[in-house]
Design a protein around this motif. Structure first.
Motif: not given
Length: 433
Positions: A240-269
C-alpha cells in the motif's frame, strides 16, 4: 503508482519505461493490484507469502536495481534518502562520526553499540544512543566468569542524561572514534553493580580505558544485504502507499564491523583484570527510532575459533516488515558471504517471552550451508524507551558453527507492555524516545 515513484526517487514516466522494458506494464500492474490480497499472518503477526508473492518479489527486485543505479551515479557530497540499495553518505569519514539529530524529527537517533566475548568466558557490552533533549540511552556490562557480572547501577533502565553535547557519553561511559572504521576508544569511571557468582550484590568503583580495533571491513545494511532476503521480506507484506511511506520514514542507516576490544579493567578492592574480547560494533542513525514499533528480533553475533565473523538474525517490525532475515559471514581473508536464506521463524522460537537457553539455526551464506548451535551462559535484561517499550535479553553465548567453536552475544528483543515502573525517574515533558 505514486508510492512506488517516491520509493525510488524517479519521475513516474521514467520508472514505468524501465519496468515496461523488463517485465511489461501489464505484469507490473498485476503485481501492484494483486499485492493488496493478504494471506493470514502467523499468530496474527508474521506475514506469509500469498499466491502473488513472486510477482511482488520480482517487482521489488527491479526497484532495487533502479536504486543501485542511482547510487552508482551519486554526486560527491550528495545526501538523500538512503537504504534499499542507496548509501547514506559518500565517505566512511562522514558515516563513522557523531550525526546530527534533525530538530524536525523528535524521535531521531544516533547510536553506537559494542560487544565481545572470549574463549575463556569473558564478555563485554557497551552502548549509547543519542536522542533529543540530552537523552542518552546507555548500557554497560562486563562479565568475568570467575568473578561475576558488572553492570551499570541504572540498569535495567537505560535512560540517562548526556554528560556533554555532541558526544556518546553518559553515566560515566565515554565512547569516541579515533580513526573511522579502524579504531574506537571506550572509557569508564564510576560505580558499577557487581553480581557475584553466588548471587550476592554490591556496588564497586570501576574504571577502564579500552581500545577497539577492527579486523573485518564494515557491512552496510543500506547496500550490502543480499537482495533476495530483502525482496522476500517485502513480498510477504500487503502493499500500500502507507506501507512504502513507512518504509521510507522508519529507515535507519545501520552498519556493523567486527573487531577486538582490549585493555585493563580496574575494579577497586579487587585489582586489575585484563580484558580481550572479539565481537561486533555497530552504528545506527536515522530520523525515526520508536521501540514500540518492534514486535521482536533475535540476532546472533559470533566470532569463531578459525577467525570467521558471523551475524545471523531475524527482525519483526509490523510497521514495515514482519520477517526480515539479516546476516553475513566474513572470512579471515576479508572475503564476504551474504546470508541468502535462514530457517529462523520467530513465532516458533521463544514467542511466549521465554527465550531458550539452547537453540539451533541453519542458514546459507554465499554457497555454503551453516549449522549453528548456541548455548546461553548468562542473560541480563534491560529495557529501551522511556516507557520501557522493549525488553532486551543480552545473551552471552558459546557457539558451534559447522562444529567449529565460537563465542559472542545473542540479542533478543521483545515488545514490552508493563510500562515504566514508578520507582524510576519520571519521563521529562519534552522527551519522546
Amino acid at each position: 503508482m505514486e508510492w512506488l515513484t517516491s520509493l525510488v526517487d524517479l519521475p513516474a514516466e521514467t520508472l514505468v519505461k524501465y519496468l515496461a522494458g523488463t517485465v511489461g506494464v501489464a505484469l507490473f500492474g498485476s503485481a501492484v493490484a494483486f499485492a493488496l490480497i493478504p494471506s493470514p499472518p502467523k499468530i496474527g503477526v508474521y506475514s506469509q507469502p500469498n499466491k502473488w508473492y513472486y510477482l511482488k518479489y520480482w517487482t521489488f527486485f527491479l526497484l532495487l536495481k533502479v536504486r543501485q543505479r542511482q547510487n552508482s551515479r551519486r554526486a560527491k557530497g550528495e545526501r538523500g534518502d538512503a537504504g534499499y540499495g542507496k548509501r547514506s553518505r559518500n565517505s566512511v569519514e562522514d558515516m563513522d562520526r557523531i550525526q546530527e539529530l534533525p530538530k524536525e524529527h523528535p524521535k531521531a537517533v544516533d547510536a553506537v553499540y559494542f560487544n565481545g566475548g572470549s574463549k575463556d568466558g569473558c564478555y563485554f557490552v557497551g552502548a549509547t544512543a543519542r536522542r533529543h533533549d540530552n537523552l542518552i540511552q546507555t548500557l554497560l556490562y562486563i562479565r568475568f566468569p570467575d568473578f561475576g557480572l558488572l553492570e551499570m547501577p541504572s540498569l535495567p533502565d537505560t535512560c540517562l542524561l548526556g554528560e556533554k553535547p555532541l558526544s556518546y557519553a553518559a553515566g560515566g561511559l565515554h565512547i569516541e572514534v579515533v580513526e573511522p572504521m579502524k579504531h574506537w576508544r571506550l572509557s569508564f569511571n564510576g560505580l558499577m553493580r557487581l553480581i557475584r557468582c553466588d548471587g550476592s550484590r554490591d556496588e564497586v568503583p570501576v574504571s577502564f580505558k579500552l581500545d577497539w580495533l577492527a579486523y573485518t571491513p564494515h557491512f552496510d545494511f543500506d547496500t550490502d544485504l543480499d537482495q533476495s532476503i530483502l525482496c522476500d521480506a517485502i513480498a510477504r507484506e500487503v502493499w500500500s502507499r502507507e506501507r512504502f511511506e513507512d518504509l521510507k520514514l522508519a529507515h535507519q542507516t545501520h552498519y556493523e564491523q567486527f573487531g577486538e576490544i582490549s585493555g585493563v579493567v580496574d575494579i577497586s578492592g579487587y585489582g586489575e583484570r585484563r580484558l580481550r574480547v572479539q565481537g561486533v560494533r555497530d552504528h545506527s542513525y536515522g530520523n525515526l527510532r520508536d521501540w514500540g514499533d518492534l514486535h521482536r528480533y533475535a540476532i546472533q553475533y559470533i566470532h569463531l575459533d578459525d577467525g570467521k565473523a558471523i551475524c545471523i538474525g531475524s527482525i519483526c517490525m509490523p510497521r514495515t516488515m514482519t520477517r526480515l532475515i539479516i546476516g553475513y559471514v566474513f572470512h579471515p581473508s576479508g572475503q564476504l558471504e551474504r546470508v541468502k536464506s535462514c530457517d529462523i521463524n520467530l513465532h516458533e522460537l521463544g514467542e511466549d517471552g521465554n527465550d531458550p537457553t539452547d537453540f539451533v539455526i541453519n542458514f546459507i551464506a554465499g554457497n555454503t550451508k551453516y549449522h549453528l548451535e548456541g548455548l546461553v551462559l548468562d542473560r541480563p535484561i534491560f529495557y529501551m524507551g522511556w516507557d520501557w517499550e522493549s525488553r532486551i535479553h543480552e545473551r552471552m553465548c558459546t557457539y558451534k558453527v559447522n562444529n567449529i567453536p565460537g563465542w559472542g552475544i545473542s540479542e533478543w528483543c521483545y515488545r514490552n507492555y508493563t510500562g515504566r515502573p514508578n520507582t524510576f525517574k519520571p519521563k521529562p515533558d519534552k522527551t519522546d524516545a
